[in-house]
Design an enzyme around this catalytic site. Structure first.
Site, PDB file in Angstrom:
ATOM      1  N   PRO A   1     -11.441 -64.145 -21.255  1.00 21.85           N
ATOM      2  CA  PRO A   1     -10.363 -64.772 -22.027  1.00 21.85           C
ATOM      3  C   PRO A   1      -9.106 -65.007 -21.186  1.00 21.85           C
ATOM      4  O   PRO A   1      -8.781 -64.197 -20.313  1.00 21.85           O
ATOM      5  CB  PRO A   1     -10.056 -63.753 -23.117  1.00 21.85           C
TER       6      PRO A   1
ATOM      7  N   GLU B   1      -0.005 -35.473 -16.460  1.00 22.11           N
ATOM      8  CA  GLU B   1       0.158 -36.689 -15.633  1.00 22.11           C
ATOM      9  C   GLU B   1       0.216 -36.334 -14.152  1.00 22.11           C
ATOM     10  O   GLU B   1      -0.319 -37.052 -13.315  1.00 22.11           O
ATOM     11  CB  GLU B   1       1.423 -37.458 -16.051  1.00 22.11           C
TER      12      GLU B   1
HETATM   13  P1  ATP Z   1     -10.002 -68.142 -24.303  1.00 19.08           P
HETATM   14  O1  ATP Z   1     -11.330 -67.971 -23.689  1.00 19.08           O
HETATM   15  O2  ATP Z   1      -9.461 -66.865 -24.858  1.00 19.08           O
HETATM   16  O3  ATP Z   1      -9.872 -69.306 -25.209  1.00 19.08           O
HETATM   17  P2  ATP Z   1      -8.948 -69.682 -22.146  1.00 19.08           P
HETATM   18  O4  ATP Z   1      -9.691 -69.357 -20.903  1.00 19.08           O
HETATM   19  O5  ATP Z   1      -9.319 -70.904 -22.866  1.00 19.08           O
HETATM   20  O6  ATP Z   1      -8.981 -68.427 -23.089  1.00 19.08           O
HETATM   21  P3  ATP Z   1      -6.382 -70.828 -21.937  1.00 19.08           P
HETATM   22  O7  ATP Z   1      -6.125 -71.035 -23.386  1.00 19.08           O
HETATM   23  O8  ATP Z   1      -6.804 -71.994 -21.163  1.00 19.08           O
HETATM   24  O9  ATP Z   1      -7.409 -69.659 -21.790  1.00 19.08           O
HETATM   25  O10 ATP Z   1      -5.133 -70.165 -21.230  1.00 19.08           O
HETATM   26  C1  ATP Z   1      -4.060 -69.617 -21.938  1.00 19.08           C
HETATM   27  C2  ATP Z   1      -2.769 -69.826 -21.204  1.00 19.08           C
HETATM   28  O11 ATP Z   1      -2.777 -69.115 -19.966  1.00 19.08           O
HETATM   29  C3  ATP Z   1      -2.537 -71.256 -20.819  1.00 19.08           C
HETATM   30  O12 ATP Z   1      -1.882 -71.941 -21.815  1.00 19.08           O
HETATM   31  C4  ATP Z   1      -1.670 -71.149 -19.562  1.00 19.08           C
HETATM   32  O13 ATP Z   1      -0.334 -71.009 -19.919  1.00 19.08           O
HETATM   33  C5  ATP Z   1      -2.118 -69.837 -18.948  1.00 19.08           C
HETATM   34  N1  ATP Z   1      -3.071 -70.057 -17.855  1.00 19.08           N
HETATM   35  C6  ATP Z   1      -4.331 -69.601 -17.800  1.00 19.08           C
HETATM   36  N2  ATP Z   1      -4.907 -69.943 -16.640  1.00 19.08           N
HETATM   37  C7  ATP Z   1      -4.014 -70.664 -15.945  1.00 19.08           C
HETATM   38  C8  ATP Z   1      -4.043 -71.311 -14.683  1.00 19.08           C
HETATM   39  N3  ATP Z   1      -5.115 -71.283 -13.913  1.00 19.08           N
HETATM   40  N4  ATP Z   1      -2.935 -71.955 -14.308  1.00 19.08           N
HETATM   41  C9  ATP Z   1      -1.842 -71.990 -15.077  1.00 19.08           C
HETATM   42  N5  ATP Z   1      -1.755 -71.403 -16.276  1.00 19.08           N
HETATM   43  C10 ATP Z   1      -2.817 -70.734 -16.722  1.00 19.08           C
END
Ligand code: ATP
Length: 674
Positions: A251, A473
């Site tokens: 995620p 700790e």
């Molecule tokens: P899920 O599997 O939970 O849906 P996902 O992999 O689809 O998660 P995203 O929704 O694409 O995750 O990412 C969430 C947020 O994290 C994005 O809106 C962005 O702000 C940030 N983010 C994640 N990866 C990157 C990246 N490689 N570069 C820049 N921002 C990122």
């Protein structure tokens, strides 16, 4: 969309030229309910003057019958009620008849009513009451039953109306909220896909520059965009356009972001929906939505369809068809499989999907020809984290001394989403302190907060408890400092945070495989807390529950997944395909189960004994550390260095990071199981 709705609700809305104009109120279904209610109340009120007054048999017997004022007595059998009709000339004797009515009582009656027990009993009572009255003047009761056609009709129609009402309500809710391509509030749109359509007109302002790191994944999806833009470049060499790509990863690693960037970059229509949008409680809706989605997509080809969280429908189909409950999901999946590579091939429709759980997806979905490409989007490494920080630090007002490299080093194991969160938290913390720029300490506080939760400085903790926590700790810290393979320590604190009363913070090495020695050292340092309590106070507390849970899981994984026990041998009972039904039966015999239990226990016991030994050997240092903790509440690696000396096991202690390509299976399993 919501905004529009809100505007509509206001009776005053601005006209095109900006003038306030009063719109006539819109008609809606609540008007009908209102009208019915008003009519009902009016009828009731009008009826008041006509309805008979309540009375009792005593009054009827002693006054009305005795004075011979009664004209007729009507027994209503089905309601067990009696209506009394008075003679016209006797009405004046009963002033209560004139009390609450809007006009004088109706001459015809009925004037009074009273309840009875049974009809027969009443007949006897009436006869007895008239014994002394001459036969000529006696009143013979009339018997009747009262029909209430309106009431009967309501009773008959109500259940149907209720069922139909609920049915309409459910359908309206189901078909509501569908943006773009379909849905609307119409109940006949339930089977329509809920995909949002983005095309040239809709402004998607995410592009590949917003996606930091993920070089390989980006290249793969960039190629898909290229396929769509210049298909002939590939087809002229005989190549076929891929049908789909599956983005797989933990995620928050940027899968959805990557898909959004594709939508922003490719100049083709982009259908976006989530796997759960297909699922509805009605049979057949999911499959029909899949059909509709592909129908719409084919009309707009070339285009991209993006299905987020595809595991909601793509989960492996069950082996036991009698269970029944998953039929609807399976139908939906079957339809998706057919649409993706059925008889009727879709040219120019590329499907992108994202999931965290590729292991539970149906194999048929994953085969080449459906999702030709699987793009792994892993947790970012040091360099990628630095790039992600770069992206998210851009809009912030920063202290110029802030170094992205340092921040990236402080956040091993963080996903892109976590890093975005760190940046935002840091800005909020700085704002809370009324600063003009965000400083390094704000970032460190934000990282601590995200790992450990909110600091609770005012939590009530007794002195004795505080001492226990400090020694606990300090136990973790001492052992992790002294064992070669344990994670290097960053700081130890006894300030309560989130649910924890204290914490030791490590900077885990970034590694793709973990050795048995490393695991044993980590277990030993995790058990260091409890060992310290036992050695120092001679008694143990509940404070180690979290540690014990962690260690037990680790030990079970070592024995039954990683084959790290000599007695159990090189076997792994982990099922990475997620297809077997281990929840009902174990893949090993009772005897092996016992052996696993024994081995797990031995591993933990040995680690515990080792932890106690290390602490006994370094009692002075441990005590000193605990005292220092009690005094300062937070101590850093420098303080440990002062007490125990430099931590240098013949190698430089720096986080040396190499790019991990490709991710090995061992690494994969480790992260899941532990
Ligand atoms: P899920 O599997 O939970 O849906 P996902 O992999 O689809 O998660 P995203 O929704 O694409 O995750 O990412 C969430 C947020 O994290 C994005 O809106 C962005 O702000 C940030 N983010 C994640 N990866 C990157 C990246 N490689 N570069 C820049 N921002 C990122």
């Amino acid at each position: 969309m919501t905004e529009n709705n809100n505007q509509n609700k206001s009776p005053f809305s601005k006209g095109k030229n900006g003038n306030n104009m009063i719109k006539p109120p819109k008609f809606n279904a609540y008007w009908i309910y209102g009208l019915i209610a008003v009519a009902f109340i009016a009828l009731n009120l009008l009826d008041l003057g006509q309805s008979p007054k309540e009375t009792s048999w005593q009054k009827v017997k002693n006054e009305m019958i005795r004075n011979q004022d009664v004209d007729r007595i009507v027994v209503i059998r089905n309601l067990l009620e009696v209506n009394v009709y008075l003679r016209e000339e006797s009405l004046d004797k009963y002033p209560d008849l004139f009390e609450s009515s809007f006009d004088s009582p109706s001459k015809s009656g009925p004037h009074y009513t009273f309840p009875i027990g049974t009809v027969e009993q009443f007949a006897q009572q009436l006869e007895k009451a008239q014994e002394k009255i001459s036969e000529y003047d006696r009143i013979e009761p009339e018997y009747t039953t009262q029909e209430n056609p309106f009431g009967d009709f309501i009773m008959w129609i109500l259940p149907f109306a209720l069922i139909i009402g609920i049915w309409f309500y459910v359908f309206r809710r189901m078909s509501r909220g569908a943006g773009g391509g379909g849905g609307g509030g119409n109940i006949f749109n339930v089977g329509k896909s809920k995909a949002k359509v983005f095309d040239k007109e809709s402004n998607i302002n995410v592009n590949f520059n917003d996606v930091a790191g993920l070089a390989e994944a980006k290249q793969e999806v960039e190629e898909i965009v290229e396929f769509l833009k210049h298909p002939q470049r590939y087809t002229k060499l005989g190549g076929k356009i891929p049908k789909g790509a599956l983005l797989v990863g933990p995620p928050g690693t940027g899968k959805t972001l990557l898909a959004k960037a594709v939508a922003g970059e490719a100049n083709v229509p982009f259908f976006s929906m989530s796997g759960s949008d297909f699922v509805e409680m009605f049979v057949g809706v999911g499959a029909s939505r899949v059909r509709d989605l592909f129908k719409q997509a084919k009309e707009k080809a070339p285009c991209i369809v993006f299905i987020d969280e595809i595991d909601a429908i793509g989960r492996a189909r069950g082996k036991n068809p009698n269970m029944g409950s998953n039929d609807e999901r399976e139908n939906t999946l079957n339809q998706l499989l057919t649409e993706m590579d059925g008889f009727d091939t879709n040219s120019g429709v590329i499907i992108l999907a994202a999931t965290n759980r590729a292991d539970i997806l149906d194999r048929a979905l994953m085969r080449a020809g459906r999702f030709d490409r699987q793009i792994h989007v892993e947790l970012p490494d040091l360099n990628e984290r630095r790039e992600i920080f770069n992206v998210h630090l851009k809009p912030l007002k920063l202290d110029p001394k802030i170094d992205q490299e340092f921040l990236a080093k402080q956040t091993p194991g963080f996903s892109g989403a976590d890093i975005a969160n760190v940046c935002n938290e840091a800005a909020l913390i700085a704002a809370r302190k009324k600063k003009d720029i965000i400083e390094k300490q704000d970032f460190l506080d934000a990282i601590d907060r995200i790992i450990g939760g909110l600091e609770k400085k005012n939590k009530i903790i007794s002195l004795e408890e505080k001492k226990t926590i400090a020694f606990h700790e300090a136990g973790h810290a001492t052992i992790s400092w002294l064992l070669e393979h344990a994670h290097p320590l960053v700081k130890v604190t006894i300030v309560p945070r989130g649910k924890a009363l204290g914490a030791a913070w490590y900077l885990p090495e970034e590694r793709s495989i973990t050795t048995k020695e490393q695991m044993l050292d980590e277990m030993c340092s995790t058990l260091g807390g409890r060992a310290a309590e036992e050695i120092t106070f001679g008694k143990v507390s509940t404070g180690a529950q979290n540690d014990l849970e962690k260690v037990t899981k680790q030990a079970i994984a070592m024995v039954s997944i990683f084959g790290m026990s000599d007695k159990v041998g090189n076997v792994s009972y982990y099922d990475s395909s997620g297809q077997s039904d281990y929840s009902f039966s174990k893949p090993y015999s009772e005897k092996t189960a016992e052996l696993i239990d024994q081995e797990v226990k031995t591993l933990i016991e040995n680690s515990y004994e080792r932890a106690k030994q290390v602490l006994r050997d370094n009692e002075e240092g441990h005590n000193k550390l605990a005292e220092l903790l009690l005094e300062r509440e937070v101590i850093f690696s420098e303080d440990l260095e002062e007490i125990f000396g430099k931590r240098n096991f013949g190698k430089e202690q720096e986080v040396e990071e190499k790019k991990i390509v490709p991710p090995t299976t061992e690494g994969d399993n480790e992260s899941k199981a532990v």
